[in-house]
Motif scaffolding. Structure first.
Motif, mmCIF file in Angstrom:
data_model
loop_
_atom_site.group_PDB
_atom_site.id
_atom_site.type_symbol
_atom_site.label_atom_id
_atom_site.label_comp_id
_atom_site.label_asym_id
_atom_site.label_seq_id
_atom_site.Cartn_x
_atom_site.Cartn_y
_atom_site.Cartn_z
ATOM 1 N N GLN A 193 0.828 -1.205 0.000
ATOM 2 C CA GLN A 193 0.000 0.000 0.000
ATOM 3 C C GLN A 193 0.862 1.254 0.000
ATOM 4 O O GLN A 193 0.606 2.206 -0.741
ATOM 5 C CB GLN A 193 -0.918 -0.005 1.220
ATOM 6 C CG GLN A 193 -1.886 1.160 1.291
ATOM 7 C CD GLN A 193 -2.960 1.091 0.239
ATOM 8 O OE1 GLN A 193 -3.337 0.011 -0.200
ATOM 9 N NE2 GLN A 193 -3.446 2.233 -0.182
ATOM 10 N N GLY A 194 1.920 1.247 0.800
ATOM 11 C CA GLY A 194 2.759 2.433 0.924
ATOM 12 C C GLY A 194 3.599 2.727 -0.300
ATOM 13 O O GLY A 194 4.106 3.845 -0.455
ATOM 14 N N LEU B 108 6.021 6.292 5.025
ATOM 15 C CA LEU B 108 6.358 4.872 5.122
ATOM 16 C C LEU B 108 7.709 4.692 5.802
ATOM 17 O O LEU B 108 7.879 3.800 6.653
ATOM 18 C CB LEU B 108 6.370 4.245 3.729
ATOM 19 C CG LEU B 108 6.718 2.755 3.651
ATOM 20 C CD1 LEU B 108 5.716 1.917 4.425
ATOM 21 C CD2 LEU B 108 6.785 2.291 2.186
ATOM 22 N N PHE C 169 -1.171 2.074 7.063
ATOM 23 C CA PHE C 169 -1.218 1.816 5.630
ATOM 24 C C PHE C 169 -2.192 0.704 5.274
ATOM 25 O O PHE C 169 -2.520 0.529 4.101
ATOM 26 C CB PHE C 169 0.174 1.451 5.117
ATOM 27 C CG PHE C 169 1.099 2.623 5.033
ATOM 28 C CD1 PHE C 169 1.109 3.441 3.923
ATOM 29 C CD2 PHE C 169 1.944 2.924 6.086
ATOM 30 C CE1 PHE C 169 1.954 4.529 3.849
ATOM 31 C CE2 PHE C 169 2.792 4.012 6.029
ATOM 32 C CZ PHE C 169 2.795 4.824 4.911
#
Length: 544
Positions: free
Chosen positions: A328-329, A339, A358
């Motif tokens: 996701q990051g 992140l 995240f």
């Protein structure tokens, strides 16, 4: 597109993919889902009782909902082949047009399995320019969010967690047994909507929605998986297509096995780019040597799989949870500083809370903050079948459960037990080679379709050579989720209606990251001004 799967509540990720394809599992299938077959022919039952309904809008309920956001429900058939056999209510939301209203534009934010209502509520500012001419509308698709949400159960007993350790992958009979049980658990917890959750059904929901909104044509902006939904709609209802934009274009032909392989490679490329960026900062928790830093990421994942960290959410934080959060990051460079800080917090303090942020992001683009769901209230009664559920009653695993159900319903390939047994060692090696971090995660996603009914052939066989008006396809060269080649391949497949905008930038989808793409998409949706096919936007271009 194949998206991330996690048993952690609220994991909201889309696929990361690259350019490689590998012909893997194929073979004899299982019985076909009747609902997916229902939309494949030209015989369409009488739907007048649904198409004639009027949408009644009112203020959205719930803490933090914008005051100018309105909500409603739409009733659709459970089974389009038998429209009198039951109904579903779908949750809708809109921002009303502020200019000279010419109808609605419907948004789908991706997934599959992404709930549109919370995404529009918390990320709607990005689309306010469109209210100059449209009501900006979205929905929780069937089986998603408040719209008869599917589930596979909670926690370690979830049907999405049969492969949380390596023992099953080393023992094919045990693997097959777990996969069959996983499919049974998901069917048990999901209710009657599960056999009717594929994109063919969702496209028919869009047409009922179009008519209920009073629009002669569907104006549509779909991100990532939303491009698949838009393409299926255009194939089913070519004469009802208005101004349609597909941003972050999904594949319509590659099997999940090939998507999974491409996804693992794409994620690894994005991770390597992040590490190369991180090590230039003295605060990078992996040090300043890129080769050593990549090794440290692998060690961290394996360490957390062997010894998970406790969290305030009840479930321990595992290495595979970290893999999902990393995916996701990595979507956007704008997220990389956050992140990096979250990983430092995890490594230096043993605190996974930052990384957990995240796992509750958006579907086409992460939300800037988590949107947790409160626990189910004691003594609450279940709604009647097909009715909207309250937001707090959406199962915590709804996103991954819906993601898996939709992807499997859209994919006709079902390998036999013998084929899985014969290919498993080769698959493990191929996925591990594609990515030592994301390979196992991706392989698990692919295998979880085993034991489910065979999906529809409609998307591969019929979504091509469209007879619709022009459709704008936006492909981003540095998209880590939907490789640019998918835009080119899908445009060729869709035929003469497809117009390609080449975004020479980075990140997943272009509308939210490129001012040039944003403007060209808005110009098309609002004014019908379509850029020439093959035109481009520069990586940091403000105009052009």
């Amino acid at each position: 597109m194949l998206a991330h799967l996690s048993t952690r509540p609220g994991l909201r990720s889309c696929a990361l993919a690259a350019t490689a394809a590998l012909t893997l599992l194929s073979g004899a299938g299982l019985p076909t889902v009747a609902a997916n077959r229902a939309g494949d022919g030209d015989d369409r039952p009488d739907l007048s009782r649904f198409s004639g309904q009027k949408v009644t809008w009112s203020a959205c309920k719930g803490e933090g909902m914008p005051k100018d956001l309105q909500c409603a429900k739409l009733t659709v058939p459970l089974d389009y082949s038998r429209p009198r056999a039951g109904t579903l209510d779908l949750a809708l939301a809109r921002y009303r047009a502020t200019g000279n209203r010419r109808g609605s534009v419907v948004l789908n934010f991706g997934g599959p399995g992404g709930a549109g209502v919370p995404e529009l509520a918390y990320g709607g500012k990005e689309f306010m320019d469109l209210t100059d001419g449209y009501d900006v509308v979205t929905l929780d698709p069937r089986g998603v969010g408040r719209s008869s949400p599917v589930s596979c159960g909670d926690g370690e007993e979830s049907g999405l967690a049969p492969l949380n350790d390596d023992t099953a992958l080393a023992d094919p009979p045990e693997l097959l047994s777990r996969l069959k049980q996983a499919a049974a658990d998901c069917a048990e917890h999901s209710g009657p909507v599960l056999p009717h959750i594929g994109t063919v059904d969702a496209a028919q929901d869009l047409d009922v929605m179009r008519q209920a909104l009073g629009d002669k044509k569907l104006n549509y902006l779909g991100f990532s998986y939303g491009s698949r939904l838009g393409a299926v709609y255009a194939a089913r209802f070519p004469d009802k297509v208005g101004r349609m934009v597909l941003d972050g274009v999904d594949t319509l032909t590659e099997p999940l096995t090939e998507q999974g392989m491409a996804g693992a490679r794409g994620q690894q490329i994005a991770l390597d780019d992040f590490v190369n960026w991180c090590v230039k900062d003295i605060a990078c928790p992996f040090g300043q040597d890129p080769r050593v830093a990549r090794q440290e990421v692998v060690r961290l994942v394996r360490s957390l799989d062997e010894d998970p960290l406790p969290t305030d959410f009840g479930d321990d934080f595992t290495g595979q949870d970290l893999v999902g959060a990393l995916g996701q990051g990595l979507y956007s460079r704008e997220l990389w500083p956050l992140l990096e800080r979250s990983l430092a917090q995890l490594i230096e303090n043993g605190d996974p809370s930052g990384v957990l942020g995240f796992t509750t992001g958006g579907f086409a683009r992460p939300l800037p903050f988590p949107v947790p769901l409160p626990p189910r209230s004691a003594g609450r009664t279940d709604p009647s079948p097909g009715a909207l559920v309250d937001a707090e009653d959406v199962p915590l695993d709804n996103l991954p459960a819906a993601l898996m159900a939709i992807n499997c319903a859209d994919d006709p390939d079902r390998p036999t037990a013998a084929r899985i047994t014969a290919d498993l060692e080769r698959l493990r090696a191929a996925y591990d080679k594609a990515s030592p971090v994301f390979g196992r995660y991706r392989l698990n996603e692919v295998l979880l379709c085993y034991g489910r009914p065979k999906g529809t052939d409609f998307i591969r066989d019929e979504v091509k050579d469209l007879r619709s008006p022009k459709i704008l396809l936006v492909g981003t060269r540095g998209d880590p989720a939907t490789p640019y080649r998918w835009t080119v391949e899908t445009a060729k497949r869709l035929g003469s209606p497809a117009v390609v905008l080449d975004n020479k930038g980075e990140g997943h989808t272009g509308y939210g990251s490129s001012k040039c793409v944003h403007r060209k998409v808005d110009d098309f949706l609002l004014y019908g001004s379509l850029p020439p096919s093959g035109s481009s936007c520069g990586p940091d271009e403000d105009a052009g």
